[in-house]
Structure formats: C-alpha cells, structure tokens
Design an enzyme around this catalytic site. Sequence first.
Site, PDB file in Angstrom:
ATOM      1  CD  GLU A   1      -2.976  -1.094   2.273  1.00 16.05           C
ATOM      2  OE1 GLU A   1      -2.582  -0.605   3.356  1.00 16.05           O
ATOM      3  OE2 GLU A   1      -4.087  -1.617   2.127  1.00 16.05           O
TER       4      GLU A   1
ATOM      5  CD  GLU B   1       4.698 -21.118  11.427  1.00 17.06           C
ATOM      6  OE1 GLU B   1       4.893 -21.238  12.653  1.00 17.06           O
ATOM      7  OE2 GLU B   1       3.722 -20.535  10.938  1.00 17.06           O
TER       8      GLU B   1
END
Length: 270
Positions: free
Chosen positions: A79, A110
């Site tokens: 953004e 992960e």
Amino acid sequence: MINTTERDSNYQDLDKMSVQELLVNINREDQTVPLAVARAIPQIEALVKVVVDRMKRGGRLFYIGAGTSGRLGILDASECPPTYGVPFDWVIGLIAGGDTAIRKAVEFAEDNTEQAWIDLSEYAINTNDVLIGIAASGTTPYVIGGLEAANAQGIATGCVVCNSGSPIASLANYPVEVVVGPEFVTGSTRMKAGTAQKLVLNMISTAVMVQLGRVKGNKMVDMQLSNHKLVDRGVRMIMTETGATEEEASHLLEHHGSVRAVIDALKKNI
C-alpha cells in the site's frame, strides 16, 4: 510456560452463544487492542526513527513473517507505492512459503530457519536497510533465522510480537511487544494479535512516510492517480491548496501528473 497468545480464552462455551453474544464479546476483546498498542509507543518510536534514518540514506524497509503476520507485512508494503507515490522497492514484504502462501497456507514453511535469509538475499539486503520480523508468537523459526542472519551482517533489525520476553524480541535491535492477552477463540492470533500488528504497521509506515516528506499538511500529495476516485481527490486537493476552479484543477492535474507537481509548478510561477 504457555505464551499469552496461546492461553485459554477468557470466554467459555462459544458454541452455545447467540450471534449477538458472539459479536458483543469479540468487540469487547477488540477494544483492549489499541490500549496495548499505546503502551508500546516508546518502542515503536525507536523503531520508526531508525527506519527513517536508514531510508534517508537510501535504504529500504523489509518485513518478514509467516501466515497472518506475513500477509499483514505484504499488505502494508503493497500500500505504500499507491498511497505515497514511492518506488515499489522502498518497502518490501516477504512471507514464508513465497507468494503462494499469501492465499494458501504452505505446510511447514515457517519452520525453515534458513529460508528467510535466502529470500532476503534475492533483494541484496544490506546495512543501509532495516529488517522487521512480524510474529504474533515471537517464536516463528522463519523470522528467527532471518533476524539472526541480518544481525550477523550488521543490518538493523526490529520486530512486532504479541508475547513478552520472546526469542524474536530478544534478537531484534528494536523490539516492539504488544501484549494483547488471550484470543477470543483460543490461539486464533489472526484476531487481537493480528489487529494489533496491523495497527503497529500502519503507525510505522505512515510515520516513516510523513518523516520522509511524502505528505504535505495532511494530504497524500504523491498518491498514484490510479482510479477516478483518486483523481477526484487530487482535484479537490489542488482546489483547496491553490483556489483553482474544478476545471482548472483538473486540467493542471492532467498536465502535471501529481498533486505535488501541480503545487510545485505553481509556486515557481509566483
């Protein structure tokens, strides 16, 4: 010792609650999150200052995380260019498991302690940059490995975690610990922890961009004019700033390409 984020919910028998009871109780828990973030402001301030310092030298900001935390980092990074008109490589978000993991969980991604540094190395991360690890638990191996490798290379490191005294916080040069307590659904850290992380990331990227001069007054003068709504917003900004009519502001914006460029051009002609 059980991490705070993994402790049993303060609410029992969720499956017996009405819809209204569920919503009221979730909202009650959510109201505690901004208070937890407020307590971490001194830590956030220290992290923002080092990011600003490095980026003024030409450095970049990297986020790494897994699952919800990784997605939040990618969201914040993605953004920045449309909001502030900055290059796409100023703020970079990376997630364990790669782009596939943005939409679909990648099993055990992960748990790889070496992959984060491999991912970061593709961007030639260096001592001008800052690396922020995002992990609600504060124990994610992908993030731990990335921070350890960055520290070894003398790269400034930060983190956003939701447990106190976590391994990740102990590794980060500039840790941010936002302890929001047990989740409404036990262990569902996409809820309060995720909300806290989103708030902190908003604060970090917004404060950094303001400090880097990407905001004038309270306006996004460098925003990308990628749709009609944003073009209309840009026209209104120019009208407010210059006193131009809507037709004049629209013509100026089309000619110069950004609100800042219009304002700078008019100043030169004064």
